[in-house]
Design a protein around this motif. Sequence first.
Motif, mmCIF file in Angstrom:
data_model
loop_
_atom_site.group_PDB
_atom_site.id
_atom_site.type_symbol
_atom_site.label_atom_id
_atom_site.label_comp_id
_atom_site.label_asym_id
_atom_site.label_seq_id
_atom_site.Cartn_x
_atom_site.Cartn_y
_atom_site.Cartn_z
ATOM 1 N N SER A 23 0.836 -1.193 0.000
ATOM 2 C CA SER A 23 0.000 0.000 0.000
ATOM 3 C C SER A 23 0.873 1.246 0.000
ATOM 4 C CB SER A 23 -0.909 0.000 1.238
ATOM 5 O OG SER A 23 -0.118 0.173 2.416
ATOM 6 N N ARG A 24 0.280 2.367 -0.415
ATOM 7 C CA ARG A 24 1.003 3.642 -0.413
ATOM 8 C C ARG A 24 1.450 3.991 1.006
ATOM 9 N NH1 ARG A 24 -0.745 8.496 1.244
ATOM 10 N NH2 ARG A 24 0.289 10.401 0.450
ATOM 11 N N ASP A 25 0.563 3.746 1.991
ATOM 12 C CA ASP A 25 0.919 4.094 3.371
ATOM 13 C C ASP A 25 2.114 3.293 3.866
ATOM 14 O OD1 ASP A 25 -1.066 5.935 3.463
ATOM 15 O OD2 ASP A 25 -2.463 4.723 4.653
ATOM 16 N N ALA A 26 2.207 2.021 3.468
ATOM 17 C CA ALA A 26 3.342 1.187 3.896
ATOM 18 C C ALA A 26 4.640 1.717 3.304
ATOM 19 C CB ALA A 26 3.112 -0.264 3.495
ATOM 20 N N VAL A 27 4.605 2.092 2.027
ATOM 21 C CA VAL A 27 5.819 2.620 1.394
ATOM 22 C C VAL A 27 6.187 3.971 2.002
ATOM 23 C CG1 VAL A 27 6.835 3.407 -0.770
ATOM 24 C CG2 VAL A 27 5.397 1.363 -0.735
ATOM 25 N N PHE A 32 9.768 7.362 5.419
ATOM 26 C CA PHE A 32 10.107 8.189 6.570
ATOM 27 C C PHE A 32 11.141 7.492 7.463
ATOM 28 C CE2 PHE A 32 6.550 10.720 5.322
ATOM 29 C CZ PHE A 32 6.775 11.978 5.865
ATOM 30 N N ALA A 33 11.045 6.178 7.593
ATOM 31 C CA ALA A 33 12.017 5.445 8.415
ATOM 32 C C ALA A 33 13.414 5.541 7.811
ATOM 33 C CB ALA A 33 11.584 3.986 8.545
ATOM 34 N N VAL A 34 13.517 5.381 6.476
ATOM 35 C CA VAL A 34 14.825 5.492 5.816
ATOM 36 C C VAL A 34 15.349 6.922 5.915
ATOM 37 C CG1 VAL A 34 16.037 5.292 3.606
ATOM 38 C CG2 VAL A 34 14.347 3.565 4.262
ATOM 39 N N ASN A 35 14.464 7.905 5.792
ATOM 40 C CA ASN A 35 14.889 9.300 5.909
ATOM 41 C C ASN A 35 15.398 9.595 7.318
ATOM 42 O OD1 ASN A 35 14.945 12.180 4.874
ATOM 43 N ND2 ASN A 35 13.537 12.431 6.592
ATOM 44 N N PHE A 44 11.787 0.168 11.679
ATOM 45 C CA PHE A 44 10.403 0.307 11.255
ATOM 46 C C PHE A 44 9.512 -0.700 11.975
ATOM 47 C CE2 PHE A 44 12.617 -2.623 8.458
ATOM 48 C CZ PHE A 44 11.773 -3.727 8.399
ATOM 49 N N SER A 45 8.204 -0.430 11.894
ATOM 50 C CA SER A 45 7.187 -1.369 12.378
ATOM 51 C C SER A 45 6.008 -1.248 11.422
ATOM 52 C CB SER A 45 6.777 -1.037 13.815
ATOM 53 O OG SER A 45 5.784 -1.947 14.272
ATOM 54 N N ILE A 46 5.996 -2.095 10.387
ATOM 55 C CA ILE A 46 5.004 -2.031 9.312
ATOM 56 C C ILE A 46 4.376 -3.418 9.180
ATOM 57 C CG2 ILE A 46 4.642 -1.538 6.865
ATOM 58 C CD1 ILE A 46 7.187 0.191 6.960
ATOM 59 N N PRO A 47 3.070 -3.553 9.485
ATOM 60 C CA PRO A 47 2.431 -4.884 9.435
ATOM 61 C C PRO A 47 2.586 -5.584 8.090
ATOM 62 C CG PRO A 47 1.012 -3.296 10.553
ATOM 63 C CD PRO A 47 2.151 -2.511 9.982
ATOM 64 N N GLU A 48 2.511 -4.829 6.980
ATOM 65 C CA GLU A 48 2.620 -5.456 5.659
ATOM 66 C C GLU A 48 4.013 -6.037 5.402
ATOM 67 O OE1 GLU A 48 0.953 -3.242 2.298
ATOM 68 O OE2 GLU A 48 -0.067 -1.924 3.733
ATOM 69 N N HIS A 54 14.545 -4.044 11.091
ATOM 70 C CA HIS A 54 15.665 -3.105 10.996
ATOM 71 C C HIS A 54 16.383 -3.360 9.669
ATOM 72 C CE1 HIS A 54 18.660 -0.378 12.821
ATOM 73 N NE2 HIS A 54 19.514 -1.042 12.072
ATOM 74 N N TRP A 55 16.745 -2.269 9.001
ATOM 75 C CA TRP A 55 17.497 -2.377 7.732
ATOM 76 C C TRP A 55 18.704 -1.465 7.783
ATOM 77 C CZ3 TRP A 55 18.423 1.744 4.310
ATOM 78 C CH2 TRP A 55 19.073 1.396 3.117
ATOM 79 N N MET A 56 19.810 -1.964 7.241
ATOM 80 C CA MET A 56 21.024 -1.150 7.114
ATOM 81 C C MET A 56 21.618 -1.409 5.734
ATOM 82 S SD MET A 56 24.404 -0.985 9.556
ATOM 83 C CE MET A 56 23.364 -0.540 10.941
ATOM 84 N N ARG A 57 21.926 -0.319 5.041
ATOM 85 C CA ARG A 57 22.444 -0.461 3.686
ATOM 86 C C ARG A 57 23.743 -1.258 3.704
ATOM 87 N NH1 ARG A 57 23.018 5.016 0.650
ATOM 88 N NH2 ARG A 57 24.819 5.246 2.044
ATOM 89 N N GLY A 58 23.854 -2.198 2.811
ATOM 90 C CA GLY A 58 25.045 -3.036 2.744
ATOM 91 C C GLY A 58 24.737 -4.498 2.990
ATOM 92 N N GLY A 59 23.434 -4.813 3.314
ATOM 93 C CA GLY A 59 23.093 -6.230 3.399
ATOM 94 C C GLY A 59 22.524 -6.689 4.709
#
Length: 280
Positions: A23-27, A32-35, A44-48, A54-59
């Motif tokens: 959904s648009r809201d999930a993206v 906002f979390a990446v920003n 993040f905490s996104i049900p979808e 948790h994400w960190m660039r690089g894998g």
Amino acid sequence: MEATVTPEAEQAVSDIAQRYGLSRDAVLAMLFAVNNGGGTMAQFSIPELGGSGHWMRGGMTMVGNMFDNALKARVDGLCNELSQLLATTTVFPPTPAANVGFGGFTANNWWPGDLGVPSSTGSQNGARYAIFPGTRRLAIEFNGVTRVFDTGDHQIGGVQQQQGGMSGTLSFTSQFGTFDTSSLTELGTQAIVDTPVAAPAPRHAAEPQYAPEPQYAPEPQYAPEPQYAPAPQFDAPAPSGGSDADAIVAAIESLAGLHQRGILSDDEFAQKKAELLGRL
């Protein structure tokens, strides 16, 4: 969720949501979390997307189901696209300039106006915080006192939830783990230029100055004493044919000739002459 983005970013969000089946809201929530993570990390905490993660660039990607590799790949691809979007597109419309009042604080915000627009604000344990990843600054307000810190290489992704924490204490999470303001350099309540001035080197006590060792004149070099060849030894010639007296006189005359030529010294001539005269 209500969020304001530019029309260009809105179109990109819609395209990404369609391609990822979200959904648009999930993206938008992930955007906002990446920003908030400075474009390199997200909490993040996104049900979808499986709930908290948790994400960190690089894998490095963590999701609710740690064994769901397909979901990990989906989150990693989504976050990388959103990070690229933040780096190449004006995602958020510019914030209207607020009136700046005494001490650099804006009329509508509690942080110094020179810090700019924060990526994230909030409050916890009676303290308020504002994160400024563009200038590597963190502002914290507690009991009416605002303090500004240099976050250094930390890319703050969120605030660590504390149960029963002390009033006014805050902990944050970054790519280095959990940390608090005690590990940061405090800059005060006024915004500082991006590159803080290095602290002056500590002054050390002056090393004692020792007097130079005295320089002695070299000992005079004397020329070696001349070595004289030993004086020739002359034996009185043996008398031949004539009388002894004539031979002695002839020897004395011969010695006198040597003396005149400098071959015999005065002492040597006198000594030999005395020996010959003693034979008469």
